[in-house]
Design a protein around this motif. Structure first.
Motif, short mmCIF file in Angstrom:
data_model
loop_
_atom_site.label_atom_id
_atom_site.label_comp_id
_atom_site.label_asym_id
_atom_site.label_seq_id
_atom_site.Cartn_x
_atom_site.Cartn_y
_atom_site.Cartn_z
N TYR A 160 6.84 6.58 7.15
CA TYR A 160 5.79 6.63 5.97
C TYR A 160 4.58 5.96 6.36
CZ TYR A 160 3.11 7.36 1.58
OH TYR A 160 2.34 7.68 0.58
N VAL A 161 3.42 6.63 5.98
CA VAL A 161 1.92 5.76 6.35
C VAL A 161 1.01 6.00 4.82
CG1 VAL A 161 0.17 5.95 7.70
CG2 VAL A 161 2.24 6.32 8.80
N GLY A 162 0.93 4.91 4.59
CA GLY A 162 0.11 4.64 3.29
C GLY A 162 0.39 3.35 2.36
N ARG A 163 -0.58 3.32 1.39
CA ARG A 163 -0.52 2.15 0.44
C ARG A 163 1.11 1.99 -0.09
NH1 ARG A 163 -4.14 -1.38 -0.02
NH2 ARG A 163 -3.21 -1.79 -2.02
N ALA A 164 1.47 0.75 -0.32
CA ALA A 164 2.57 0.54 -1.02
C ALA A 164 2.09 0.32 -2.44
CB ALA A 164 3.31 -0.82 -0.44
N ASP A 165 2.06 1.46 -3.29
CA ASP A 165 1.39 1.25 -4.55
C ASP A 165 2.65 2.06 -5.23
OD1 ASP A 165 -2.11 2.00 -4.05
OD2 ASP A 165 -0.77 -0.09 -4.28
#
Length: 407
Positions: free
Chosen positions: A234-239
């Motif tokens: 997964y590529v993206g912010r940990a929100d």
């Protein structure tokens, strides 16, 4: 009065940072300004200004290869606190009004409530009886509504609970007044199109043709996928809205089923410490990696190209670009169903979608791909085909043509 040349006025909520080197802007936003300038005579862009240390991916605008003879940067106050917004409102509205008079085409990103200069610009354009477009890449009021339930603190939950309804009212009011709604992806379009006079699905990506997985790399990936451990990412912010704890739960369940895999989440965010703690608590360190923020763009693309699937657990209506990046990299998208991913893979079926919040169904899909390698190979081929229409030049040209046609 409108500009006689083809001048485009934009508002973008991405902040610019004041520094000794001049303004700093996020590197992908710099790419966007270069592409806008290819389609209009002049571009004026309004950004909120922040002070202090900029994030790692912010670069000096002066050295970004933007033609600053044709692209004008205008800083506006950052005013997300009510007292700041009230203090700056009159002067900023006057500045926006003057800029509207200098441009022939108007397009404003909206999203938020207090400090949303895009909404202020839209209402000012409507007052002047000027045609304008609004742009949205996620349903901000729904993000706030989700935060009212799942925010980390009582203060965050209360603030979101008080904001999400008036935020939704402002969104709808502005969209109804707009001549054109530009909505990034089917998810955002599905939420907003009903309020718009004219609504278009558009995309906002920063992948060049050079970023597409080469044919020889795709062939190697197809051969490699027929055996060995399953590679997930997964590529993206940990929100919270990205469902990071669902993602960790899915990896644990996959491990407990005896599936051999390695999964990597690239990205920073407020949930990253909790994710790392859960990985340690569940003993997932050998099969799950959480390196945090990675600026190295080639490394991100290589991670996507090597992955047999991008696994996602998105919980709110948005149109995340990482799903497009995965398809362009030949990585099938496997995750929670919603209009945006469903639309992306409608042509060739380059992914597997499962019910929202159903971790068990998601794990079933992943476990099935681990055992049925012929299906996995076919899915990778389909994903690459679904990614073929996407590159930055094409999507900015399309959005510019829509603006020219309707404004």
């Amino acid at each position: 009065m409108t500009g006689t040349d083809k001048t485009l006025l934009l508002y973008a909520p991405v902040p610019i940072y004041a520094s000794e080197q001049g303004y700093l802007l996020e590197d992908q936003a710099c790419n966007g300004l270069r592409l806008w300038a290819e389609n209009f005579d002049r571009v004026i862009v309004m950004f909120p200004v922040r002070h202090g240390a900029a994030p790692p991916s912010w670069i000096p605008i002066n050295s970004s290869k933007i033609d600053l003879q044709r692209v004008e940067i205008v800083g506006l106050p950052t005013a997300y606190r009510l007292d700041h917004f009230v203090r700056h409102y009159s002067a900023t509205r006057r500045k926006i009004s003057e800029l509207i008079d200098r441009a022939r085409y108007l397009s404003f990103a909206i999203g938020g409530l207090v400090g949303d200069w895009g909404a202020v610009a839209a209402l000012e354009a409507h007052k002047k009886k000027r045609p304008f477009a609004v742009w949205a890449d996620r349903v901000e009021s729904e993000v706030a509504r989700e935060a009212s339930r799942s925010g980390k603190t009582a203060k965050v939950r209360l603030k979101a609970a008080l904001a999400h309804r008036p935020m939704a009212m402002l969104e709808r009011n502005v969209i109804r007044k707009a001549t054109l709604g530009l909505f990034h992806g089917a998810e955002t379009h599905a939420a907003y199109a009903r309020y718009a006079q004219k609504a278009e699905i558009v995309h906002d990506i920063h992948l060049s043709e050079h970023d597409r997985i080469p044919s020889e790399a795709l062939a190697s990936k197809l051969a490699d996928a027929q055996q060995g451990i399953l590679r997930l990412c997964y590529v993206g912010r940990a929100d919270t809205m990205k469902g990071p704890m669902d993602w960790i739960q899915a990896m644990k369940a996959l491990r407990d089923r005896g599936v051999e895999f390695h999964a990597t989440w690239l990205g920073d965010g407020e949930e990253l410490p909790a994710m790392r703690a859960e990985v340690q608590r569940q003993g997932l360190g050998e099969c799950v990696a959480l390196p945090g923020f990675v600026r190295d763009r080639p490394l991100i693309l290589e991670t996507l190209r090597q992955a047999h699937a991008l696994v996602f657990c998105h919980k709110t209506p948005e149109s995340p670009r990482n799903l497009i990046e995965a398809l362009v990299s030949g990585a099938p998208i496997v995750g929670y169903d919603s209009p945006f991913p469903r639309d992306l893979i409608a042509a060739h079926g380059g992914g597997v979608l499962t019910p929202l919040n159903d971790v068990h169904a998601l794990v079933d899909s992943l476990a099935s791909l681990a055992t049925d390698r012929n299906r996995l190979v076919q899915l990778i081929q389909r994903a690459a085909k679904d990614g073929e229409p996407f590159n930055d030049v094409a999507v900015f040209k399309h959005r510019s043509e829509v603006i020219h046609a309707h404004l």
